[in-house]
Motif scaffolding. Structure first.
Motif, PDB file in Angstrom:
ATOM      1  N   LEU A   1      33.816  -3.792  -7.160  1.00  0.00           N
ATOM      2  CA  LEU A   1      33.240  -2.531  -6.698  1.00  0.00           C
ATOM      3  C   LEU A   1      33.634  -1.353  -7.583  1.00  0.00           C
ATOM      4  O   LEU A   1      32.768  -0.615  -8.041  1.00  0.00           O
ATOM      5  CB  LEU A   1      33.674  -2.267  -5.248  1.00  0.00           C
ATOM      6  CG  LEU A   1      33.202  -0.946  -4.629  1.00  0.00           C
ATOM      7  CD1 LEU A   1      31.689  -0.864  -4.627  1.00  0.00           C
ATOM      8  CD2 LEU A   1      33.741  -0.799  -3.201  1.00  0.00           C
TER       9      LEU A   1
ATOM     10  N   TYR B   1      33.452  -2.552 -11.891  1.00  0.00           N
ATOM     11  CA  TYR B   1      32.133  -2.948 -12.385  1.00  0.00           C
ATOM     12  C   TYR B   1      30.992  -2.257 -11.639  1.00  0.00           C
ATOM     13  O   TYR B   1      29.832  -2.429 -11.999  1.00  0.00           O
ATOM     14  CB  TYR B   1      31.971  -4.470 -12.280  1.00  0.00           C
ATOM     15  CG  TYR B   1      32.947  -5.223 -13.141  1.00  0.00           C
ATOM     16  CD1 TYR B   1      34.104  -5.780 -12.602  1.00  0.00           C
ATOM     17  CD2 TYR B   1      32.726  -5.366 -14.512  1.00  0.00           C
ATOM     18  CE1 TYR B   1      35.016  -6.453 -13.399  1.00  0.00           C
ATOM     19  CE2 TYR B   1      33.637  -6.047 -15.311  1.00  0.00           C
ATOM     20  CZ  TYR B   1      34.771  -6.583 -14.747  1.00  0.00           C
ATOM     21  OH  TYR B   1      35.671  -7.257 -15.533  1.00  0.00           O
TER      22      TYR B   1
ATOM     23  N   ILE C   1      32.590 -14.570  -9.853  1.00  0.00           N
ATOM     24  CA  ILE C   1      32.236 -15.566 -10.871  1.00  0.00           C
ATOM     25  C   ILE C   1      31.010 -15.140 -11.669  1.00  0.00           C
ATOM     26  O   ILE C   1      30.763 -15.662 -12.762  1.00  0.00           O
ATOM     27  CB  ILE C   1      32.017 -16.949 -10.201  1.00  0.00           C
ATOM     28  CG1 ILE C   1      32.290 -18.064 -11.193  1.00  0.00           C
ATOM     29  CG2 ILE C   1      30.644 -17.057  -9.567  1.00  0.00           C
ATOM     30  CD1 ILE C   1      32.378 -19.421 -10.565  1.00  0.00           C
ATOM     31  N   GLU C   2      30.265 -14.185 -11.133  1.00  0.00           N
ATOM     32  CA  GLU C   2      29.096 -13.678 -11.853  1.00  0.00           C
ATOM     33  C   GLU C   2      29.482 -12.605 -12.865  1.00  0.00           C
ATOM     34  O   GLU C   2      28.607 -12.048 -13.538  1.00  0.00           O
ATOM     35  CB  GLU C   2      28.079 -13.109 -10.855  1.00  0.00           C
ATOM     36  CG  GLU C   2      27.424 -14.203 -10.018  1.00  0.00           C
ATOM     37  CD  GLU C   2      26.500 -13.644  -8.963  1.00  0.00           C
ATOM     38  OE1 GLU C   2      26.980 -12.985  -8.024  1.00  0.00           O
ATOM     39  OE2 GLU C   2      25.295 -13.863  -9.072  1.00  0.00           O
ATOM     40  N   LEU C   3      30.761 -12.337 -12.948  1.00  0.00           N
ATOM     41  CA  LEU C   3      31.273 -11.397 -13.953  1.00  0.00           C
ATOM     42  C   LEU C   3      32.244 -12.178 -14.835  1.00  0.00           C
ATOM     43  O   LEU C   3      33.464 -12.019 -14.732  1.00  0.00           O
ATOM     44  CB  LEU C   3      31.984 -10.216 -13.264  1.00  0.00           C
ATOM     45  CG  LEU C   3      31.088  -9.354 -12.379  1.00  0.00           C
ATOM     46  CD1 LEU C   3      31.907  -8.571 -11.365  1.00  0.00           C
ATOM     47  CD2 LEU C   3      30.296  -8.382 -13.236  1.00  0.00           C
ATOM     48  N   PRO C   4      31.736 -13.058 -15.691  1.00  0.00           N
ATOM     49  CA  PRO C   4      32.616 -13.924 -16.465  1.00  0.00           C
ATOM     50  C   PRO C   4      33.552 -13.183 -17.421  1.00  0.00           C
ATOM     51  O   PRO C   4      34.515 -13.757 -17.904  1.00  0.00           O
ATOM     52  CB  PRO C   4      31.643 -14.826 -17.248  1.00  0.00           C
ATOM     53  CG  PRO C   4      30.335 -14.153 -17.199  1.00  0.00           C
ATOM     54  CD  PRO C   4      30.310 -13.285 -16.000  1.00  0.00           C
ATOM     55  N   VAL C   5      33.277 -11.897 -17.631  1.00  0.00           N
ATOM     56  CA  VAL C   5      34.173 -11.127 -18.504  1.00  0.00           C
ATOM     57  C   VAL C   5      35.460 -10.724 -17.775  1.00  0.00           C
ATOM     58  O   VAL C   5      36.385 -10.203 -18.379  1.00  0.00           O
ATOM     59  CB  VAL C   5      33.470  -9.854 -19.052  1.00  0.00           C
ATOM     60  CG1 VAL C   5      32.287 -10.248 -19.923  1.00  0.00           C
ATOM     61  CG2 VAL C   5      32.996  -8.960 -17.928  1.00  0.00           C
TER      62      VAL C   5
ATOM     63  N   GLU D   1      29.593  -2.846  -8.820  1.00  0.00           N
ATOM     64  CA  GLU D   1      28.627  -3.753  -8.211  1.00  0.00           C
ATOM     65  C   GLU D   1      28.981  -3.919  -6.739  1.00  0.00           C
ATOM     66  O   GLU D   1      30.135  -3.726  -6.353  1.00  0.00           O
ATOM     67  CB  GLU D   1      28.669  -5.136  -8.898  1.00  0.00           C
ATOM     68  CG  GLU D   1      28.179  -5.136 -10.330  1.00  0.00           C
ATOM     69  CD  GLU D   1      26.673  -4.968 -10.456  1.00  0.00           C
ATOM     70  OE1 GLU D   1      25.951  -5.128  -9.450  1.00  0.00           O
ATOM     71  OE2 GLU D   1      26.214  -4.680 -11.576  1.00  0.00           O
ATOM     72  N   ASN D   2      27.993  -4.278  -5.932  1.00  0.00           N
ATOM     73  CA  ASN D   2      28.224  -4.492  -4.502  1.00  0.00           C
ATOM     74  C   ASN D   2      28.937  -5.836  -4.318  1.00  0.00           C
ATOM     75  O   ASN D   2      28.370  -6.888  -4.617  1.00  0.00           O
ATOM     76  CB  ASN D   2      26.884  -4.492  -3.760  1.00  0.00           C
ATOM     77  CG  ASN D   2      27.057  -4.499  -2.257  1.00  0.00           C
ATOM     78  OD1 ASN D   2      28.029  -5.054  -1.753  1.00  0.00           O
ATOM     79  ND2 ASN D   2      26.115  -3.904  -1.555  1.00  0.00           N
ATOM     80  N   PRO D   3      30.176  -5.832  -3.830  1.00  0.00           N
ATOM     81  CA  PRO D   3      30.936  -7.085  -3.716  1.00  0.00           C
ATOM     82  C   PRO D   3      30.382  -8.020  -2.647  1.00  0.00           C
ATOM     83  O   PRO D   3      30.762  -9.190  -2.587  1.00  0.00           O
ATOM     84  CB  PRO D   3      32.352  -6.623  -3.355  1.00  0.00           C
ATOM     85  CG  PRO D   3      32.179  -5.281  -2.755  1.00  0.00           C
ATOM     86  CD  PRO D   3      30.979  -4.679  -3.389  1.00  0.00           C
ATOM     87  N   TYR D   4      29.466  -7.508  -1.799  1.00  0.00           N
ATOM     88  CA  TYR D   4      28.831  -8.367  -0.795  1.00  0.00           C
ATOM     89  C   TYR D   4      27.621  -9.091  -1.381  1.00  0.00           C
ATOM     90  O   TYR D   4      27.012  -9.937  -0.726  1.00  0.00           O
ATOM     91  CB  TYR D   4      28.395  -7.543   0.417  1.00  0.00           C
ATOM     92  CG  TYR D   4      29.561  -6.965   1.176  1.00  0.00           C
ATOM     93  CD1 TYR D   4      29.923  -5.632   1.029  1.00  0.00           C
ATOM     94  CD2 TYR D   4      30.333  -7.764   2.014  1.00  0.00           C
ATOM     95  CE1 TYR D   4      31.013  -5.108   1.697  1.00  0.00           C
ATOM     96  CE2 TYR D   4      31.421  -7.245   2.687  1.00  0.00           C
ATOM     97  CZ  TYR D   4      31.762  -5.925   2.524  1.00  0.00           C
ATOM     98  OH  TYR D   4      32.846  -5.411   3.184  1.00  0.00           O
ATOM     99  N   ILE D   5      27.278  -8.747  -2.606  1.00  0.00           N
ATOM    100  CA  ILE D   5      26.130  -9.387  -3.258  1.00  0.00           C
ATOM    101  C   ILE D   5      26.560 -10.109  -4.537  1.00  0.00           C
ATOM    102  O   ILE D   5      26.086 -11.194  -4.830  1.00  0.00           O
ATOM    103  CB  ILE D   5      25.043  -8.342  -3.591  1.00  0.00           C
ATOM    104  CG1 ILE D   5      24.466  -7.794  -2.282  1.00  0.00           C
ATOM    105  CG2 ILE D   5      23.925  -8.921  -4.438  1.00  0.00           C
ATOM    106  CD1 ILE D   5      23.730  -6.500  -2.437  1.00  0.00           C
ATOM    107  N   VAL D   6      27.441  -9.517  -5.274  1.00  0.00           N
ATOM    108  CA  VAL D   6      27.880 -10.081  -6.555  1.00  0.00           C
ATOM    109  C   VAL D   6      29.239 -10.754  -6.382  1.00  0.00           C
ATOM    110  O   VAL D   6      30.186 -10.153  -5.897  1.00  0.00           O
ATOM    111  CB  VAL D   6      27.960  -8.972  -7.633  1.00  0.00           C
ATOM    112  CG1 VAL D   6      28.478  -9.535  -8.947  1.00  0.00           C
ATOM    113  CG2 VAL D   6      26.598  -8.344  -7.849  1.00  0.00           C
ATOM    114  N   MET D   7      29.301 -12.018  -6.768  1.00  0.00           N
ATOM    115  CA  MET D   7      30.568 -12.767  -6.690  1.00  0.00           C
ATOM    116  C   MET D   7      31.362 -12.526  -7.973  1.00  0.00           C
ATOM    117  O   MET D   7      30.768 -12.322  -9.040  1.00  0.00           O
ATOM    118  CB  MET D   7      30.272 -14.264  -6.568  1.00  0.00           C
ATOM    119  CG  MET D   7      29.475 -14.613  -5.326  1.00  0.00           C
ATOM    120  SD  MET D   7      29.122 -16.366  -5.210  1.00  0.00           S
ATOM    121  CE  MET D   7      27.726 -16.499  -6.271  1.00  0.00           C
TER     122      MET D   7
END
Lengths: 370, 177
Positions: free
Chosen positions: A110, A113, A123-127, A115-121
């Motif tokens: 959150l 990055y 693992i979808e942020l490999p960096v 991003e909404n942590p309820y939508i983006v896991m």
């Protein structure tokens, strides 16, 4: 008394050292030196050490409880003990759970990055560098919106450093632990017994100050809402309760009790608070026992009923039963230390050790009162 | 001479040898058809989508949001075409195109912000392939414009072939990320 204090402090220091035996090999900092390798190599010895530490903690705890009951322990001394416990255990490594890393990862999704942590896991942020030692990277945020927002505070002061984030979260949760202890002390009209019952309970101490679970945050807001209700500060009370529910949702099951108290307060009727806290303790105990339906009986969930049980700690069977069950719940980690896996024989041993102390207490109680 | 003859025969044989058609099987799956226009929950669903747009903040969330809506509207368009509801189908297909373009733009933001290592772009490309497969079937079916005559209204010419070609071009934008 000095011997007791020495045993207790010594046990805490040993616990801190022991915790560094569980540093994740993928953790970016080499903490604990050779200790993780030693703990992994000598699994049975590590299990024995863990059990000895638990026994020592419970021995100290029961001794403090007895002294508090006999009024031989002043409030000042107890607060010093609580302060020392907190100060010693904050630098410990979160050995028995990876939840703190999930908190940090959710906060980073959150606040770093955006991003909404309820939508983006995660693992979808490999960096994200934390992925290598997270254990729930393939899940969206597991907690309510209150906790996600609150986690911005420790995340903000960590300035991107993972080590600083771990420390910041530990301090943050420790502050809520101290706040909850203070609340319990005030709600019970400065009962030292109630304070010792909750604050020095080994399960509360380990799961809050070592593993850094956020259950004290949830229960802190819940109890604060009841406290504000007694002061007729209704808006603050409702807000606190909603905030509590927004942390982990479990306190949503307190709504019937809360509604009952709210109704009686508003209509100027007397409120039997002792009964209210007892029923709240039973409700939280019920939800705790139902938690395996969702996932598993996690030991840190026991903080929910323990909070309210501390407010009615004069009920002997409830009090002692909960102490016994708390030991059984902490023993659930022992088979994992021995086998270093959650499958195989581990679930069976966990199933056996959990009710064992409670069963022994109830048997002893029955024999004693025959 | 014999060697040359053998080479020619071999070449002819290889040329005429039936080659197995390799169907590109994408891992991407479109959703099941949702509520169709006329259903009681269709309008509330659209209102909910607008609320969800606010909830999906961040470039990765927005990419997912718009792609999900693009998928849904595409399936809606295909279903409506099957039921000969061409006017509604054209509207649904236009929405699908808009959301797909938005998805591509946000996926580019994800790349620019260096949030992932091309994960969203890969998903979008797979989605583009699946959309293209579905749209190609429709483009082969609807080769002429359709005159839509609603009751008590003037007839409208629906340039379905043009819209389908446009949709296919839009799906190819996924390969530009």
């Amino acid at each position: 008394m000095r011997i007791l204090f020495s045993i207790y402090i010594g046990t805490l220091v040993a616990l801190v050292l022991f915790s560094y035996g569980f540093v994740d090999p993928n953790f970016p900092y080499r903490l604990g030196g050779l200790l993780p390798a030693v703990v992994l190599e000598h699994k049975y010895l590590a299990t024995a050490v863990y059990c000895v530490l638990l026994i020592s903690m419970y021995f100290s705890y029961l001794s403090f409880m007895k002294k508090a009951e006999q009024k031989k322990l002043s409030a000042g001394t107890i607060w010093k003990l609580i302060g020392a416990t907190t100060a010693i255990l904050i630098p410990s490594y979160p050995a028995f759970s990876y939840d703190i890393f999930n908190y940090i990862a959710t906060a980073r999704v959150l606040f770093t990055y955006h991003e909404n942590p309820y939508i983006v896991m995660p693992i979808e942020l490999p960096v994200e560098p934390m992925l290598s030692f997270m254990h729930a990277a393939n899940k969206t945020a597991l907690y309510g919106i209150s906790w996600v927002v609150l986690s911005g505070i420790p995340q903000g002061v960590s300035f991107g450093s993972i080590l600083a984030a771990v420390l910041a979260f530990k301090v943050f949760i420790a502050l809520f632990y101290l706040g909850l202890c203070f609340l319990i002390y005030n709600v019970t009209k400065k009962s030292t017994y109630a304070l010792v019952f909750f604050a020095l309970n080994p399960l509360v101490v380990i799961e809050t100050l070592v593993s850094s679970h956020n259950d004290v945050v949830m229960m802190g807001f819940a109890l604060f809402s009841f406290y504000l209700l007694t002061r007729r500060l209704y808006i603050g009370s409702v807000t606190a309760l909603l905030f509590s529910i927004g942390v982990k949702f479990a306190t949503g099951f307190l709504l019937p009790v809360y509604g009952y108290v709210f109704y009686r307060q508003v209509w100027g009727k007397s409120v039997p608070y002792k009964r209210v806290y007892f029923i709240s303790a039973l409700l939280m105990l019920g939800i705790f026992l139902l938690s395996p339906l969702r996932e598993e009986l996690y030991s840190w969930y026991f903080i929910w009923p323990l909070t309210f049980a501390s407010l009615c700690s004069d009920r002997k069977v409830l009090r002692n039963g909960m102490i016994a069950l708390s030991l059984g719940l902490l023993l659930r980690f022992a088979p994992y230390i021995a086998t270093r896996e959650w499958f195989g024989i581990t679930p069976t041993i966990k199933l056996m050790v959990t009710p064992a102390p409670l069963a022994l207490y109830l048997l002893w109680n029955k024999v004693l009162h025959r | 001479m014999n060697r040359t003859f053998c080479v020619i025969i071999l070449a002819t044989f290889l040329y005429l040898l039936p080659v197995a058609h390799i169907h590109t099987v994408t891992a991407y799956t479109l959703p099941y058809p949702s509520y169709m226009p006329g259903h009681t929950l269709y309008t509330p669903r659209i209102l909910w989508d607008q609320v969800m747009e606010w909830w999906h903040f961040g470039s990765i969330s927005k990419t997912k949001y718009h792609l999900a809506l693009s998928d849904r509207y595409l399936v809606e368009a295909v279903t409506l075409l099957e039921y000969k509801q061409y006017l509604l189908a054209v509207s649904a297909l236009s929405h699908s195109n808009t959301h797909f373009i938005s998805s591509v733009l946000y996926a580019r933001d994800v790349v620019d912000e260096q949030k992932d290592k091309g994960l969203q772009a890969t998903i979008l490309k797979e989605a583009g392939k699946e959309h293209t497969r579905v749209l190609t079937v429709q483009a082969e079916t609807f080769v002429e414009n359709i005159t839509w005559s609603a009751e008590h209204e003037d007839p409208v010419t629906l340039e379905l072939p043009f819209l389908l070609r446009q949709s296919l071009i839009i799906r190819s934008y996924a390969n530009t990320i």
